[in-house]
Structures are given as C-alpha cells and as structure tokens.
Design a protein around this motif. Sequence first.
Motif, PDB file in Angstrom:
ATOM      1  N   THR A  11     -20.847  26.282   8.504  1.00  0.00           N
ATOM      2  CA  THR A  11     -19.419  26.610   8.628  1.00  0.00           C
ATOM      3  C   THR A  11     -19.091  27.994   8.073  1.00  0.00           C
ATOM      4  O   THR A  11     -18.025  28.531   8.348  1.00  0.00           O
ATOM      5  N   LEU A  12     -19.980  28.554   7.276  1.00  0.00           N
ATOM      6  CA  LEU A  12     -19.747  29.790   6.516  1.00  0.00           C
ATOM      7  C   LEU A  12     -18.546  29.695   5.569  1.00  0.00           C
ATOM      8  O   LEU A  12     -17.914  30.690   5.246  1.00  0.00           O
ATOM      9  N   HIS A  13     -18.241  28.480   5.122  1.00  0.00           N
ATOM     10  CA  HIS A  13     -17.262  28.325   4.050  1.00  0.00           C
ATOM     11  C   HIS A  13     -17.958  28.441   2.695  1.00  0.00           C
ATOM     12  O   HIS A  13     -19.134  28.083   2.564  1.00  0.00           O
ATOM     13  N   ILE A  14     -17.205  28.902   1.695  1.00  0.00           N
ATOM     14  CA  ILE A  14     -17.772  29.027   0.346  1.00  0.00           C
ATOM     15  C   ILE A  14     -17.895  27.643  -0.288  1.00  0.00           C
ATOM     16  O   ILE A  14     -16.911  26.898  -0.331  1.00  0.00           O
ATOM     17  N   THR A  15     -19.110  27.317  -0.741  1.00  0.00           N
ATOM     18  CA  THR A  15     -19.322  26.007  -1.375  1.00  0.00           C
ATOM     19  C   THR A  15     -19.496  26.141  -2.887  1.00  0.00           C
ATOM     20  O   THR A  15     -19.193  25.210  -3.620  1.00  0.00           O
ATOM     21  N   TYR A  16     -20.033  27.273  -3.321  1.00  0.00           N
ATOM     22  CA  TYR A  16     -20.294  27.517  -4.735  1.00  0.00           C
ATOM     23  C   TYR A  16     -19.887  28.940  -5.076  1.00  0.00           C
ATOM     24  O   TYR A  16     -19.934  29.825  -4.220  1.00  0.00           O
ATOM     25  N   PHE A  17     -19.598  29.150  -6.359  1.00  0.00           N
ATOM     26  CA  PHE A  17     -19.725  30.490  -6.924  1.00  0.00           C
ATOM     27  C   PHE A  17     -20.802  30.437  -7.990  1.00  0.00           C
ATOM     28  O   PHE A  17     -20.824  29.504  -8.804  1.00  0.00           O
ATOM     29  N   GLU A  18     -21.719  31.420  -7.973  1.00  0.00           N
ATOM     30  CA  GLU A  18     -22.690  31.548  -9.062  1.00  0.00           C
ATOM     31  C   GLU A  18     -22.124  32.516 -10.088  1.00  0.00           C
ATOM     32  O   GLU A  18     -21.722  33.628  -9.742  1.00  0.00           O
ATOM     33  N   ALA A  19     -22.074  32.083 -11.343  1.00  0.00           N
ATOM     34  CA  ALA A  19     -21.603  32.937 -12.431  1.00  0.00           C
ATOM     35  C   ALA A  19     -22.731  33.894 -12.820  1.00  0.00           C
ATOM     36  O   ALA A  19     -23.837  33.458 -13.128  1.00  0.00           O
ATOM     37  N   LEU A  20     -22.457  35.187 -12.780  1.00  0.00           N
ATOM     38  CA  LEU A  20     -23.465  36.201 -13.120  1.00  0.00           C
ATOM     39  C   LEU A  20     -22.866  37.128 -14.171  1.00  0.00           C
ATOM     40  O   LEU A  20     -21.767  37.672 -13.992  1.00  0.00           O
ATOM     41  N   ILE A  21     -23.575  37.304 -15.261  1.00  0.00           N
ATOM     42  CA  ILE A  21     -23.031  38.052 -16.380  1.00  0.00           C
ATOM     43  C   ILE A  21     -23.287  39.553 -16.233  1.00  0.00           C
ATOM     44  O   ILE A  21     -24.316  39.970 -15.675  1.00  0.00           O
ATOM     45  N   ARG A  22     -22.359  40.345 -16.702  1.00  0.00           N
ATOM     46  CA  ARG A  22     -22.519  41.800 -16.824  1.00  0.00           C
ATOM     47  C   ARG A  22     -22.015  42.204 -18.197  1.00  0.00           C
ATOM     48  O   ARG A  22     -21.110  41.576 -18.725  1.00  0.00           O
ATOM     49  N   TRP A  23     -22.595  43.282 -18.721  1.00  0.00           N
ATOM     50  CA  TRP A  23     -22.076  43.875 -19.954  1.00  0.00           C
ATOM     51  C   TRP A  23     -21.322  45.128 -19.559  1.00  0.00           C
ATOM     52  O   TRP A  23     -21.922  46.086 -19.071  1.00  0.00           O
ATOM     53  N   ASN A  24     -20.012  45.099 -19.770  1.00  0.00           N
ATOM     54  CA  ASN A  24     -19.201  46.263 -19.435  1.00  0.00           C
ATOM     55  C   ASN A  24     -19.182  47.202 -20.638  1.00  0.00           C
ATOM     56  O   ASN A  24     -18.380  47.052 -21.550  1.00  0.00           O
ATOM     57  N   HIS A  25     -20.095  48.186 -20.613  1.00  0.00           N
ATOM     58  CA  HIS A  25     -20.311  49.068 -21.750  1.00  0.00           C
ATOM     59  C   HIS A  25     -19.397  50.288 -21.633  1.00  0.00           C
ATOM     60  O   HIS A  25     -19.260  50.850 -20.552  1.00  0.00           O
ATOM     61  N   PRO A  26     -18.763  50.708 -22.750  1.00  0.00           N
ATOM     62  CA  PRO A  26     -17.793  51.816 -22.683  1.00  0.00           C
ATOM     63  C   PRO A  26     -18.372  53.110 -22.116  1.00  0.00           C
ATOM     64  O   PRO A  26     -17.643  53.865 -21.462  1.00  0.00           O
ATOM     65  N   GLU A  27     -19.661  53.398 -22.334  1.00  0.00           N
ATOM     66  CA  GLU A  27     -20.235  54.653 -21.818  1.00  0.00           C
ATOM     67  C   GLU A  27     -21.158  54.426 -20.632  1.00  0.00           C
ATOM     68  O   GLU A  27     -21.215  55.238 -19.725  1.00  0.00           O
ATOM     69  N   ARG A  28     -21.892  53.312 -20.644  1.00  0.00           N
ATOM     70  CA  ARG A  28     -22.916  53.114 -19.612  1.00  0.00           C
ATOM     71  C   ARG A  28     -22.402  52.354 -18.401  1.00  0.00           C
ATOM     72  O   ARG A  28     -23.126  52.156 -17.440  1.00  0.00           O
ATOM     73  N   GLY A  29     -21.150  51.896 -18.461  1.00  0.00           N
ATOM     74  CA  GLY A  29     -20.604  51.136 -17.338  1.00  0.00           C
ATOM     75  C   GLY A  29     -21.172  49.730 -17.321  1.00  0.00           C
ATOM     76  O   GLY A  29     -21.500  49.185 -18.372  1.00  0.00           O
ATOM     77  N   LEU A  30     -21.304  49.147 -16.118  1.00  0.00           N
ATOM     78  CA  LEU A  30     -21.780  47.766 -16.018  1.00  0.00           C
ATOM     79  C   LEU A  30     -23.289  47.738 -16.224  1.00  0.00           C
ATOM     80  O   LEU A  30     -24.030  48.322 -15.443  1.00  0.00           O
ATOM     81  N   VAL A  31     -23.731  47.056 -17.263  1.00  0.00           N
ATOM     82  CA  VAL A  31     -25.163  46.960 -17.551  1.00  0.00           C
ATOM     83  C   VAL A  31     -25.685  45.643 -16.962  1.00  0.00           C
ATOM     84  O   VAL A  31     -25.059  44.589 -17.105  1.00  0.00           O
TER      85      VAL A  31
END
Length: 242
Positions: A11-31
Amino acid sequence: MYYQPQFALVTLHITYFEALIRWNHPERGLVSPAEFLPVAERTRLIIPLSTWVLHEACRQLAVWLARPGGQHLRIAVNISPGYLHNGLLQRDVEAALAAAGLPGNRLELELTESSLLLDPARANELLGPLQAQGVRLALDDFGTGYSSIRHLRDFQVSNLKLDRSFVRQICVDVLDRRLVTALTALGHELGASVVAEGAETMDAVACLREAGCDIVQGYALGRLMPAATATRILQHEGMMIE
Ligand code: C2E
Ligand code: MG
Ligand code: MG
Ligand code: MG
C-alpha cells in the motif's frame, strides 16, 4: 531524536517510524551515531542515553497515535548490546510504555545478531518477559556479521530486517535478487515480516516487492526527519485515507 518511516510495500502506507539518534553539536552540526555511540558504549553513557531514547520515542508515538493517519503506527527503537546486557532494559521499557500510556505491541526493539550472540541464553531471559507483554523484536542488519539462522527460531522475531548490502543492487544483481527472495521466504516460513533496509531508488522498491518483502525503508521513500516533519506527513496520509 529523528525518525525514518518504514512503508508497507503493497500500500506504501507508513507502518513504523524507526527512532534514530543524532547529536546536534553547536560547532560540528549533526553528528552521526556511528561516531558517538561507540564512545557512549565505552563510557557507559549508553545507559542514560538509551533510557532517554526509549522514553522520547514512546512519548512521540503516543502523540502520533492520537492523530488522523497515525492510529496503526508502531515505533522501532535500536537497542545496543551494552544496554541489553546491563539488565535495565525491562525496567526502562515498562516505565517508558507506562509513562506514554502505550500497550507493549506498539513498540519494536531492533537488535543485531552480535548483541544476541554475546550471550544468547541471557538475551532470551532479558527479552522473554518483554515479549510476553507484547513487545516485538526485530533482527537488524540481518545477513551480515555472524548470522545464525538459529536466532530466528530461538528468539521469535517479529521482523527480519535485511541488511542494505543485499538491497542496493537488487535490480541489477541476480544473485542479490535470489538471496533476498530466499531470505524473505525463510522469514515468512518462521512467521516474521521481512523489512528491506536501504532502498534508494523506486526501481529497488519495485524489485523488493517482486521478491516478496513486506516492508521497505530507504531514501527512495523517506529519509530521517525531525518529529514535526513526520507529523505533517502523517497528517497528509490521514487525509488521503479518509
Ligand atoms: P540501523 O538501525 O541499521 O539504521 C539504519 C541506518 O541506515 C540509519 O543510519 C539510516 O539513516 C540509514 N539509512 C536508511 N535508509 C537508507 C538508504 O536508503 N541508504 C543509505 N545509505 N542509508 C540509509 P543512522 O541513522 O546513521 O544510524 C546508524 C546506526 O546507528 C543504526 O543502524 C543503529 O544501529 C545505530 N543507532 C541509531 N540510533 C540509535 C539509537 O537511538 N540507539 C542505539 N542504540 N543505536 C542507534
Ligand atoms: Mg535499526
Ligand atoms: Mg539496520
Ligand atoms: Mg546498521
């Protein structure tokens, strides 16, 4: 916390979301987690971090479940080996579900074979009580590393997530296509749904459907996104369904 949708292939409907972590660093951006999770494991910061991830993902799912287009959703959370084996998983999962008011069957824990292999008997002891409450297990990155087919029978896996190395070339490499078709049949035979990771083109999505996979995740259909973007997409899906 970022989220990547997984789509039902038919159906191409969304069945799940996978939680994926990022570190939003003040200088390095998304780590990327590949950079900081190994450090978190070594320093045992993985424990408070994982507790936070579980609570945040469950809280967010409860918000989505209450919205149009969101009622059928599940959330998938990655569980690292160090966290699984420290023994706090059951306490944290139960607390996160209770705080969010969620039944166990809305949550899927993604584990890799290497974290089960560390001590399979102990892993079963740690996961069994959660599974008895309806919590689902996914075997992540399946087919890489030290795969053991035995895990599929010993752990009652709900979802088998085929590693993206099998998926990348699926339309051009006949061996990859046969492998994915065979692994999908194997998963189905053992009662699991089969998820293909890393579908980067719509051609790949079509070839995965032909191979019999159930669920697809990849840049072709959706990248990881902040919760607010996911909420907008769900709203749109809800309008299409009605
Ligand atoms: P994973 O669980 O196998 O997650 C899938 C990874 O593939 C994600 O990388 C995702 O962004 C990426 N991906 C998705 N679709 C595509 C695609 O079409 N092409 C390509 N090339 N890549 C795609 P990400 O977010 O960098 O995460 C890497 C790994 O870090 C995850 O692999 C997971 O093992 C771990 N991880 C991420 N978040 C968490 C977390 O909250 N807790 C724990 N313990 N581990 C996490
Ligand atoms: Mg995963
Ligand atoms: Mg994976
Ligand atoms: Mg991976």
